[in-house]
Design an enzyme around this catalytic site. Structure first.
Site, short mmCIF file in Angstrom:
data_model
loop_
_atom_site.label_atom_id
_atom_site.label_comp_id
_atom_site.label_asym_id
_atom_site.label_seq_id
_atom_site.Cartn_x
_atom_site.Cartn_y
_atom_site.Cartn_z
N HIS A 34 -7.84 -16.68 -1.10
CA HIS A 34 -6.80 -17.07 -2.06
C HIS A 34 -5.43 -16.57 -1.62
O HIS A 34 -5.29 -15.89 -0.60
CB HIS A 34 -7.12 -16.47 -3.43
CG HIS A 34 -8.26 -17.14 -4.14
ND1 HIS A 34 -8.07 -18.03 -5.18
CD2 HIS A 34 -9.59 -17.04 -3.96
CE1 HIS A 34 -9.25 -18.44 -5.61
NE2 HIS A 34 -10.19 -17.86 -4.89
N GLU A 49 -7.22 -11.89 -1.09
CA GLU A 49 -5.90 -12.34 -1.52
C GLU A 49 -4.84 -12.05 -0.44
O GLU A 49 -4.83 -10.98 0.16
CB GLU A 49 -5.49 -11.64 -2.81
CG GLU A 49 -6.38 -11.92 -4.00
CD GLU A 49 -6.10 -13.27 -4.67
OE1 GLU A 49 -5.18 -13.99 -4.21
OE2 GLU A 49 -6.81 -13.58 -5.65
N GLU A 108 -2.39 -22.50 -2.84
CA GLU A 108 -2.55 -21.27 -2.05
C GLU A 108 -2.92 -21.66 -0.61
O GLU A 108 -4.03 -21.42 -0.12
CB GLU A 108 -3.59 -20.37 -2.71
CG GLU A 108 -3.11 -19.90 -4.08
CD GLU A 108 -4.19 -19.26 -4.95
OE1 GLU A 108 -5.29 -18.96 -4.43
OE2 GLU A 108 -3.95 -19.07 -6.16
N HIS A 141 -7.62 -22.85 -5.46
CA HIS A 141 -6.30 -23.11 -6.03
C HIS A 141 -5.46 -23.76 -4.93
O HIS A 141 -5.10 -23.10 -3.95
CB HIS A 141 -5.67 -21.80 -6.51
CG HIS A 141 -6.48 -21.13 -7.57
ND1 HIS A 141 -6.58 -19.75 -7.66
CD2 HIS A 141 -7.23 -21.63 -8.58
CE1 HIS A 141 -7.36 -19.44 -8.69
NE2 HIS A 141 -7.77 -20.57 -9.26
#
Length: 375
Positions: A259, A335, A169, A166
């Site tokens: 991410h 994350e 990010e 993504h």
């Protein structure tokens, strides 16, 4: 007064920009997609007064809850990014700042440009331990670059790291930069020990087209790459197709897909508990790695994160799930927050590019602790 986003990773639409106290803006959607949240623009203003910038379409963005308790970042020199007063009033994101120079950049998070990406891979490949492999091209004709670090050999573990599926990010590529900096340090004992035992396969930017276009979540044709791993194609998702093809050639013993999360203000791991092959061995590996990471850095925590998938209910189009099942190995989605790490808050910088790099650096200590258990 002028506002522009005509540069690498720029994204904003100007509704009105004549009055410093009422600048109205909107975020542009990813091409061929309804996703949007990333913004990056420059304000040039001769006015030495408070500027109020209102982004008016945030309620329909990809993650509207992500605006709660969020602070935008700004920079005068495009090197140091600091947090600025930001308020989400339920309708608009309102950024308030008194410029101290004629020109200032604002962004959703510290950007990582395509030029920076090119510098990263070119500098890394100068190290004798590192080989730069070009896997193919994206839909916009950019290179899909893989860094192979270490000498393949019998018994060596194969550790894969991917970042920025993504593209908005950007903390993910900052993380990789910190990891690479340590891994290529000849005087670092952790790095030397790891490379005696493993080979690293690192894709610093899985989505260079999306990044350059100023996308949040998709590639050049609006495809979410982290939903393509079961059946990628060169027509829609060459980025995944090419990386997946190389994984099948090399094999995988450990995988981290890096991410950023819009909503949750913590660093955390999402495991592969829902894949069909998940068993006691994989459970033990996951638990151990989480504990090692907790010991390696206080930036990590293990209490707050995503809901764990029920057995056999994992989404197999997601990278970490597909890799875990395909190679019967430990695979995580890592994350990091767009906001701040509420475990260790920093009012001036929040979660930042520098902290992301240090997290990448420190994570190698946990990788070393687990490497002998991977097979």
């Amino acid at each position: 007064m002028k506002i522009t986003a005509q540069f690498d990773s720029g994204n904003i639409e100007v509704i009105s920009a004549t009055d410093p106290s009422d600048i109205r803006l909107a975020i542009r959607k990813d091409n061929a997609s309804d996703f949007y949240q990333w913004f990056h623009f420059r304000l040039h203003s001769p006015h030495r007064e408070l500027h109020t910038l209102k982004i008016i379409n945030v309620n329909d963005s990809a993650y509207p809850d992500g605006w709660k308790n969020y602070q935008a970042v700004a920079s005068y020199d495009r090197q140091t990014w600091f947090r600025v007063d930001t308020d989400y009033n339920g309708q608009e994101l309102v950024i308030s700042h008194y410029p101290e120079a004629d020109s200032i950049y604002f962004a959703y998070f510290a950007p990582y440009s395509y030029e920076q990406h090119l510098d990263l891979v070119q500098q890394a490949q100068l190290h004798e331990r590192c080989q730069l492999v070009e896997l193919g091209e994206t839909l916009d004709g950019r290179d899909m670059s893989l860094l192979v670090i270490g000498e393949p050999g019998e018994g060596k573990r194969r550790i894969w790291i991917t970042a920025r599926q993504h593209p908005g990010e950007t903390m993910a590529e900052w993380f990789v930069e910190g990891m690479l900096e340590r891994l290529l340090d000849d005087e670092d004992a952790v790095a030397r020990s790891l490379l005696d035992k493993a080979v690293f396969y690192v894709v610093p930017n899985m989505n260079p087209d999306g990044g350059a276009r100023g996308h949040l979540r998709t590639n050049a044709v609006g495809v979410n790459l982290n939903r393509e791993w079961q059946a990628p194609s060169m027509e829609k998702s060459p980025e995944v197709f090419l990386v997946r093809q190389m994984m099948l050639e090399t094999g995988v013993d450990m995988y981290l897909d890096v991410h950023g999360d819009e909503n949750i203000p913590y660093n955390f791991l999402a495991g592969s508990e829902g894949v069909p092959c998940f068993d006691a061995r994989m459970q033990s590996l996951e638990q151990n790695f989480r504990q090692y990471l907790l010991m390696a850095t206080p930036e990590f925590q293990n209490e707050i994160g995503y809901e764990v998938d029920a057995p056999g209910q994992a989404n197999m189009t997601v990278a970490s799930n597909w890799v875990a099942q395909q190679f019967n190995c430990m695979a995580f989605t890592l994350e990091m927050p767009f906001k701040d790490n509420d475990k260790l808050p920093d009012d001036l910088y929040g979660w930042s590019d520098v902290r992301s790099m240090k997290f990448g650096h420190d994570s190698l200590t946990a990788v070393l602790a687990i490497v002998d258990q991977l097979r």
